[in-house]
Design an enzyme around this catalytic site. Structure first.
Site, mmCIF file in Angstrom:
data_model
loop_
_atom_site.group_PDB
_atom_site.id
_atom_site.type_symbol
_atom_site.label_atom_id
_atom_site.label_comp_id
_atom_site.label_asym_id
_atom_site.label_seq_id
_atom_site.Cartn_x
_atom_site.Cartn_y
_atom_site.Cartn_z
ATOM 1 N N ARG A 129 -3.273 -10.064 5.063
ATOM 2 C CA ARG A 129 -3.703 -10.087 3.661
ATOM 3 C C ARG A 129 -2.516 -9.598 2.825
ATOM 4 O O ARG A 129 -2.072 -8.469 3.007
ATOM 5 C CB ARG A 129 -4.926 -9.178 3.497
ATOM 6 C CG ARG A 129 -5.544 -9.164 2.117
ATOM 7 C CD ARG A 129 -6.762 -8.235 2.111
ATOM 8 N NE ARG A 129 -7.408 -8.222 0.816
ATOM 9 C CZ ARG A 129 -7.036 -7.438 -0.184
ATOM 10 N NH1 ARG A 129 -6.024 -6.611 -0.051
ATOM 11 N NH2 ARG A 129 -7.680 -7.489 -1.333
ATOM 12 N N LYS A 164 0.821 -1.214 0.000
ATOM 13 C CA LYS A 164 0.000 0.000 0.000
ATOM 14 C C LYS A 164 0.854 1.263 0.000
ATOM 15 O O LYS A 164 2.048 1.225 0.314
ATOM 16 C CB LYS A 164 -0.968 -0.015 1.192
ATOM 17 C CG LYS A 164 -2.145 -0.959 0.927
ATOM 18 C CD LYS A 164 -3.223 -0.902 1.962
ATOM 19 C CE LYS A 164 -4.343 -1.889 1.577
ATOM 20 N NZ LYS A 164 -5.353 -2.034 2.639
HETATM 21 C C1 PT1 Z 1 -7.794 -4.486 3.430
HETATM 22 C C2 PT1 Z 1 -8.115 -4.452 2.041
HETATM 23 C C3 PT1 Z 1 -9.208 -5.272 1.625
HETATM 24 N N1 PT1 Z 1 -7.452 -3.700 1.129
HETATM 25 C C4 PT1 Z 1 -9.527 -6.012 3.823
HETATM 26 N N2 PT1 Z 1 -9.889 -6.032 2.534
HETATM 27 C C5 PT1 Z 1 -7.826 -3.714 -0.154
HETATM 28 N N3 PT1 Z 1 -10.206 -6.770 4.730
HETATM 29 C C6 PT1 Z 1 -8.911 -4.503 -0.562
HETATM 30 C C7 PT1 Z 1 -3.022 2.249 -0.913
HETATM 31 O O1 PT1 Z 1 -2.997 3.099 -0.007
HETATM 32 O O2 PT1 Z 1 -6.813 -3.763 3.910
HETATM 33 N N4 PT1 Z 1 -8.490 -5.251 4.271
HETATM 34 N N5 PT1 Z 1 -9.570 -5.270 0.314
HETATM 35 C C8 PT1 Z 1 -7.088 -2.853 -1.153
HETATM 36 N N6 PT1 Z 1 -7.303 -1.483 -0.881
HETATM 37 C C9 PT1 Z 1 -6.280 -0.536 -0.948
HETATM 38 C C10 PT1 Z 1 -6.305 0.565 -0.094
HETATM 39 C C11 PT1 Z 1 -5.201 -0.719 -1.804
HETATM 40 C C12 PT1 Z 1 -5.258 1.468 -0.080
HETATM 41 C C13 PT1 Z 1 -4.158 0.184 -1.822
HETATM 42 C C14 PT1 Z 1 -4.174 1.294 -0.951
HETATM 43 O O3 PT1 Z 1 -2.138 2.134 -1.756
#
Ligand code: PT1
Length: 297
Positions: free
Chosen positions: A276, A241
């Site tokens: 994850r 992230k």
């Molecule tokens: C997570 C999650 C998810 N993240 C759960 N499910 C994502 N339970 C999708 C960035 O800042 O943390 N927990 N499902 C993906 N979402 C992101 C959010 C991807 C922020 C990248 C960023 O780069």
């Protein structure tokens, strides 16, 4: 394909700091006596996916098998992006992407499949297709979602998000981020319990990067024990992230692996139950070491 590496911590003795719990995921199970890795399987549209659905599905299945062979204890399938700035997709698009892959995988791999969605119709379809866990970044706030989850009879991961994906990184604000995120999750758990979802089937996730500044994300990671103390198994998603990218001087996504591993190690040492992650082998190996040290005499 052989599945050589069963789980992140199988070689160590039971970690006393984690809830001694087998999570029943609709027939398959996850041993939460050890820190476990949830492998990410993205079915979001890119040129590759749209270029040929069959090829994309085959590639997705190969990737899932690979993650299982590397020790993933669960595979998280998502058909609609929730990353910052992402546009929403329709229910039909999401169903069309995820259902064939869930059907194929559920009958083949020994680990449960989790469905990353906020849409009740997708939750329902996914569980019918063989998914054994719900992962909802909206924590079941979509109309009808709580009822569908209660009916589904599989574990549900409730995640915190401030705002919505398209705009959530525009100046997120908290007075006390840890307290506010924790209170939100406890409130959502109450709603679930009132709807008949058993207490021991509810997981919490602080939602790293979902309407949070770098400082907010760091505070949540540092204070993770405040979430562990709720008794809910804690799922943490930090892999690749932007918070890792920022800490490494704006590193691009493919150069965030080592930073992501450090965050995973810290999270598990604070008591996180599931990480994850994209980089399954690296994460599994790191967690084996953490788990062994945590359970040492
Ligand atoms: C997570 C999650 C998810 N993240 C759960 N499910 C994502 N339970 C999708 C960035 O800042 O943390 N927990 N499902 C993906 N979402 C992101 C959010 C991807 C922020 C990248 C960023 O780069």
């Amino acid at each position: 394909m052989t599945y050589r590496v069963p789980s992140a911590g199988r070689q160590a003795s039971t970690d006393q700091h984690l809830p001694a719990l087998i999570l029943d995921c609709g027939g398959k199970s996850i041993d939460l006596g050890f820190p476990q890795v949830m492998g990410i399987l993205n079915l979001t549209p890119d040129s590759f996916f749209d270029g040929g659905r069959f090829l994309a599905r085959e590639a997705a299945l190969r990737h899932a098998r690979q993650m299982v062979s590397e020790g993933a204890a669960i595979i998280d399938i998502g058909g609609g992006s929730t990353r910052p700035g992402a546009q929403s997709v329709t229910t039909e698009q999401e169903l069309e992407r995820v259902i064939p892959v869930i059907e194929a995988l559920a009958g083949e791999v020994p680990v449960p499949i989790s469905i990353d969605t906020s849409k009740p119709e997708v939750m329902k379809g996914a569980v019918s297709a063989g998914a054994g866990m719900l992962n909802d970044v909206l924590a079941l706030r979509a109309p009808g979602a709580v009822a569908v989850a209660a009916e589904a009879d599989v574990p549900i991961c409730l995640m915190h998000m401030q705002g919505e994906p398209r705009t959530m990184q525009n100046a997120p604000e908290y007075t006390d981020v840890v307290r506010e995120v924790r209170d939100f999750l406890l409130e959502r758990r109450e709603v679930c319990i009132k709807a008949g979802i058993p207490h021991n089937r509810i997981l919490f996730d602080p939602g790293f990067g979902f309407g949070k500044s770098l400082q907010h994300n760091l505070a949540l990671l540092k204070d993770l024990p405040a979430f562990v103390s709720t008794g809910a198994p804690i799922l943490v998603g930090i892999s690749r992230k932007s918070m890792i990218g920022s800490l490494l001087g704006d590193a691009p996504v493919n150069e965030r692996v080592f930073g992501s591993i450090a965050a995973a190690v810290l999270a598990v040492n604070s008591g996180a139950a599931i990480i994850r992650a994209h980089d399954v082998r690296a994460t599994v190996e790191a967690l084996k070491v953490v788990s062994a040290v945590r359970s040492a005499e």
